[in-house]
Motif scaffolding. Structure first.
Motif, PDB file in Angstrom:
ATOM      1  N   PRO A  93      42.526  35.544  33.963  1.00  0.00           N
ATOM      2  CA  PRO A  93      42.877  36.299  35.158  1.00  0.00           C
ATOM      3  C   PRO A  93      44.382  36.566  35.267  1.00  0.00           C
ATOM      4  O   PRO A  93      45.198  35.731  34.892  1.00  0.00           O
ATOM      5  CB  PRO A  93      42.437  35.394  36.308  1.00  0.00           C
ATOM      6  CG  PRO A  93      41.648  34.310  35.709  1.00  0.00           C
ATOM      7  CD  PRO A  93      42.091  34.184  34.301  1.00  0.00           C
ATOM      8  N   ARG A  94      44.708  37.722  35.820  1.00  0.00           N
ATOM      9  CA  ARG A  94      46.075  38.049  36.216  1.00  0.00           C
ATOM     10  C   ARG A  94      46.090  38.156  37.728  1.00  0.00           C
ATOM     11  O   ARG A  94      45.199  38.759  38.313  1.00  0.00           O
ATOM     12  CB  ARG A  94      46.513  39.388  35.631  1.00  0.00           C
ATOM     13  CG  ARG A  94      46.760  39.384  34.164  1.00  0.00           C
ATOM     14  CD  ARG A  94      46.978  40.808  33.690  1.00  0.00           C
ATOM     15  NE  ARG A  94      45.755  41.572  33.660  1.00  0.00           N
ATOM     16  CZ  ARG A  94      45.705  42.902  33.648  1.00  0.00           C
ATOM     17  NH1 ARG A  94      46.809  43.608  33.674  1.00  0.00           N
ATOM     18  NH2 ARG A  94      44.556  43.532  33.609  1.00  0.00           N
ATOM     19  N   TYR A  96      46.811  39.236  41.436  1.00  0.00           N
ATOM     20  CA  TYR A  96      47.007  40.497  42.138  1.00  0.00           C
ATOM     21  C   TYR A  96      46.984  40.188  43.627  1.00  0.00           C
ATOM     22  O   TYR A  96      46.488  39.174  44.048  1.00  0.00           O
ATOM     23  CB  TYR A  96      45.886  41.499  41.758  1.00  0.00           C
ATOM     24  CG  TYR A  96      45.905  42.671  42.673  1.00  0.00           C
ATOM     25  CD1 TYR A  96      45.005  42.758  43.712  1.00  0.00           C
ATOM     26  CD2 TYR A  96      46.902  43.621  42.574  1.00  0.00           C
ATOM     27  CE1 TYR A  96      45.080  43.790  44.625  1.00  0.00           C
ATOM     28  CE2 TYR A  96      46.991  44.649  43.470  1.00  0.00           C
ATOM     29  CZ  TYR A  96      46.063  44.744  44.499  1.00  0.00           C
ATOM     30  OH  TYR A  96      46.152  45.753  45.407  1.00  0.00           O
ATOM     31  N   SER A  97      47.440  41.071  44.417  1.00  0.00           N
ATOM     32  CA  SER A  97      47.347  40.968  45.876  1.00  0.00           C
ATOM     33  C   SER A  97      48.040  39.713  46.389  1.00  0.00           C
ATOM     34  O   SER A  97      47.458  38.912  47.118  1.00  0.00           O
ATOM     35  CB  SER A  97      45.863  40.974  46.294  1.00  0.00           C
ATOM     36  OG  SER A  97      45.724  41.049  47.705  1.00  0.00           O
ATOM     37  N   GLY A  99      48.831  37.171  44.800  1.00  0.00           N
ATOM     38  CA  GLY A  99      48.389  35.948  44.132  1.00  0.00           C
ATOM     39  C   GLY A  99      47.082  35.421  44.650  1.00  0.00           C
ATOM     40  O   GLY A  99      46.593  34.404  44.184  1.00  0.00           O
ATOM     41  N   SER A 100      46.480  36.091  45.627  1.00  0.00           N
ATOM     42  CA  SER A 100      45.232  35.562  46.165  1.00  0.00           C
ATOM     43  C   SER A 100      44.010  36.192  45.518  1.00  0.00           C
ATOM     44  O   SER A 100      42.904  35.702  45.691  1.00  0.00           O
ATOM     45  CB  SER A 100      45.167  35.776  47.676  1.00  0.00           C
ATOM     46  OG  SER A 100      45.134  37.156  47.957  1.00  0.00           O
ATOM     47  N   ASN A 101      44.166  37.256  44.765  1.00  0.00           N
ATOM     48  CA  ASN A 101      43.041  37.884  44.079  1.00  0.00           C
ATOM     49  C   ASN A 101      43.443  38.122  42.633  1.00  0.00           C
ATOM     50  O   ASN A 101      44.639  38.127  42.295  1.00  0.00           O
ATOM     51  CB  ASN A 101      42.664  39.198  44.767  1.00  0.00           C
ATOM     52  CG  ASN A 101      41.237  39.625  44.452  1.00  0.00           C
ATOM     53  OD1 ASN A 101      40.549  39.010  43.641  1.00  0.00           O
ATOM     54  ND2 ASN A 101      40.789  40.668  45.106  1.00  0.00           N
ATOM     55  N   TYR A 102      42.458  38.336  41.767  1.00  0.00           N
ATOM     56  CA  TYR A 102      42.721  38.390  40.343  1.00  0.00           C
ATOM     57  C   TYR A 102      41.931  39.490  39.678  1.00  0.00           C
ATOM     58  O   TYR A 102      40.856  39.855  40.120  1.00  0.00           O
ATOM     59  CB  TYR A 102      42.328  37.053  39.686  1.00  0.00           C
ATOM     60  CG  TYR A 102      43.200  35.921  40.137  1.00  0.00           C
ATOM     61  CD1 TYR A 102      42.940  35.258  41.330  1.00  0.00           C
ATOM     62  CD2 TYR A 102      44.311  35.545  39.400  1.00  0.00           C
ATOM     63  CE1 TYR A 102      43.761  34.237  41.758  1.00  0.00           C
ATOM     64  CE2 TYR A 102      45.133  34.518  39.834  1.00  0.00           C
ATOM     65  CZ  TYR A 102      44.855  33.879  41.021  1.00  0.00           C
ATOM     66  OH  TYR A 102      45.670  32.869  41.450  1.00  0.00           O
ATOM     67  N   LYS A 103      42.488  40.009  38.587  1.00  0.00           N
ATOM     68  CA  LYS A 103      41.723  40.869  37.703  1.00  0.00           C
ATOM     69  C   LYS A 103      41.780  40.240  36.316  1.00  0.00           C
ATOM     70  O   LYS A 103      42.720  39.534  35.985  1.00  0.00           O
ATOM     71  CB  LYS A 103      42.279  42.288  37.692  1.00  0.00           C
ATOM     72  CG  LYS A 103      43.784  42.393  37.608  1.00  0.00           C
ATOM     73  CD  LYS A 103      44.235  43.829  37.812  1.00  0.00           C
ATOM     74  CE  LYS A 103      45.756  43.911  37.807  1.00  0.00           C
ATOM     75  NZ  LYS A 103      46.246  45.301  37.941  1.00  0.00           N
TER      76      LYS A 103
END
Lengths: 116, 116
Positions: A93-94, A96-97, A99-103
């Motif tokens: 995962p990277r 996003y948002s 640091g609370s969401n990931y792609k």
């Protein structure tokens, strides 16, 4: 972009052989490591989500280990069967948002063929 | 069981046509993703969405747009299809509890798009 590398690119084994392959990922800012199995004409399916250094997970004859300090994970298949033939993908995962969401960034996969 | 469905398994379109690929998930997942898969390149993220009407570019958004009017549905749009968009397109979804936890992604069966 995160670099997730898998080796080997492909592997042919005989039924009954045990095999393993590798996923390498950046060890800095590690959060999790995913393994997926993708059989031909089917959807990719999650095998494991691993988060802790030294983690070992098992599902039937398939197991995985994780080393976050050196940035690698191994997937092992014990006593390979023809139905294990698939592409095995790992992904990291990277954030996003904030640091609370990931792609996920996927490796290119290891294509395993098990000959009967 | 999580189910992610895609509108077509195979699609053939002409250069310049507008193409819609639809994806529906039935597990009330917050996150939805569109990937394309090309030989030797692995799964690459085109766009993703973490909420209704919210979208974010992935690694290869050029030539694509997306729409998420309802939580369960995420559409990928090729405004003017080109031959280099011939590919396998996969939709995925995942749970996001709004905090720093990474859950596995669930994939649809894929749409093989050919642009002639």
């Amino acid at each position: 972009i995160l670099n997730v590398e898998q080796s080997p690119q492909s592997l042919h084994v005989q039924e009954g052989d045990s095999t393993n392959f590798t996923c390498s990922f950046p060890s800095s800012n590690f959060y999790a490591l995913h393994w997926y199995r993708w059989e031909t004409a089917k959807s990719p399916e999650a095998l494991f989500v691993m988060t802790l250094n030294g983690d070992e997970k098992k599902k039937g004859r398939i197991s995985a280990t994780l080393n976050t300090k050196e940035g690698y994970s191994y997937l092992y298949i014990k006593g390979s069967q023809p139905e294990d033939s698939a592409t095995y993908l790992c992904a990291s995962p990277r954030a996003y948002s904030g640091g609370s969401n990931y792609k996920l960034t996927f490796g290119k996969g290891t294509l395993l063929t098990v000959n009967p | 069981d999580v189910k992610v469905t895609q509108s077509s398994r195979y699609l053939v379109k002409r250069t310049g046509e507008k193409v819609f690929l639809e994806c529906v998930q039935d597990m009330d997942h917050e996150n939805m993703f569109w990937y394309r898969q090309d030989p030797g390149l692995g799964l690459r993220l085109i766009y993703f969405s973490y909420d209704v009407k919210m979208k974010e570019k992935g690694d290869i958004p050029e030539g694509y747009s997306v729409s998420r009017e309802k939580k369960e549905r995420f559409s990928l749009i090729l405004e003017s299809a080109s031959t280099n968009q011939t590919s396998m397109y996969l939709c995925a979804s995942s749970f996001w509890p709004g905090r720093q936890v990474v859950y596995e992604q669930y994939f649809g069966p894929g749409t093989r798009l050919t642009v002639t």
